[in-house]
Design a protein around this motif. Structure first.
Motif, PDB file in Angstrom:
ATOM      1  N   ASP A 107      12.560  73.716  43.449  1.00 11.90           N
ATOM      2  CA  ASP A 107      12.177  74.989  42.838  1.00 11.90           C
ATOM      3  C   ASP A 107      11.502  74.670  41.511  1.00 11.90           C
ATOM      4  OD1 ASP A 107      13.140  76.650  44.829  1.00 11.90           O
ATOM      5  OD2 ASP A 107      15.130  76.800  43.928  1.00 11.90           O
ATOM      6  N   THR A 148       9.772  82.014  41.023  1.00 10.82           N
ATOM      7  CA  THR A 148       8.724  82.804  41.669  1.00 10.82           C
ATOM      8  C   THR A 148       7.461  82.824  40.809  1.00 10.82           C
ATOM      9  OG1 THR A 148      10.351  84.158  42.807  1.00 10.82           O
ATOM     10  CG2 THR A 148       8.146  85.098  42.557  1.00 10.82           C
ATOM     11  N   ARG A 149       7.622  83.027  39.503  1.00  7.51           N
ATOM     12  CA  ARG A 149       6.464  82.999  38.591  1.00  7.51           C
ATOM     13  C   ARG A 149       5.818  81.614  38.583  1.00  7.51           C
ATOM     14  NH1 ARG A 149       9.956  85.978  34.991  1.00  7.51           N
ATOM     15  NH2 ARG A 149      10.151  84.108  33.740  1.00  7.51           N
ATOM     16  N   ARG A 193       5.899  79.342  40.983  1.00 10.51           N
ATOM     17  CA  ARG A 193       5.214  79.112  42.265  1.00 10.51           C
ATOM     18  C   ARG A 193       3.827  79.750  42.267  1.00 10.51           C
ATOM     19  NH1 ARG A 193       8.204  76.626  45.938  1.00 10.51           N
ATOM     20  NH2 ARG A 193      10.463  76.741  45.765  1.00 10.51           N
TER      21      ARG A 193
END
Length: 141
Positions: A114, A35-36, A38
């Motif tokens: 990812d 998430t970081r 991205r």
């Protein structure tokens, strides 16, 4: 003092539960890292466009390194060896693919991965690169 008949089963159950908890923690950590990463990729794409850093056609490499294949994507390579890139869509691509005659003729699609915060982590010494450093380099090219 001897263990009862169910002692071995209890130990196995506890180990299985501990392994499951450990696996869940690793998955949560991986998702948080992704998430970081991205967010960094999205910021990079916005900055690259604002600075006029033009994307290039992305090419995939066969695993054995003998062939290069066209892809339908454009983006920015994150390593000098051109094995990973960020696409104009903000996705992270690993550009290694199986050798394919069809891909030589028609090109090959890429599947987004990812993104990690460290590119090449766990590889040979000197081959890992922090994602923010790779993105900064790509902006300078």
């Amino acid at each position: 003092m001897s263990a009862g008949p169910g002692a071995g089963d209890d130990w196995r159950t506890q180990r299985r539960e501990a392994a499951a908890v450990h696996a869940e923690a690793l998955e949560r950590r991986r998702l948080a890292e992704s998430t970081r990463a991205r967010a960094l990729l999205a910021e990079f794409v916005e900055t690259a466009r604002a600075r006029g850093v033009a994307p290039v056609p992305l090419r995939a490499h066969s695993y054995d390194g003998r062939h290069r294949y066209r892809t339908p994507h454009e983006g920015w390579y994150l390593r000098r060896d051109e094995k990973v890139a960020v696409g104009t869509d903000g996705e992270y691509y690993v550009l290694g693919v199986p050798t394919s005659l069809r891909a030589l003729l028609r090109g090959t699609p890429l599947v987004p991965q990812d993104p990690p915060l460290v590119i090449g982590a766990g590889g040979k010494d000197g081959e890992s690169l922090d994602l923010p450093d790779a993105l900064a380099r790509a902006l300078q090219r």
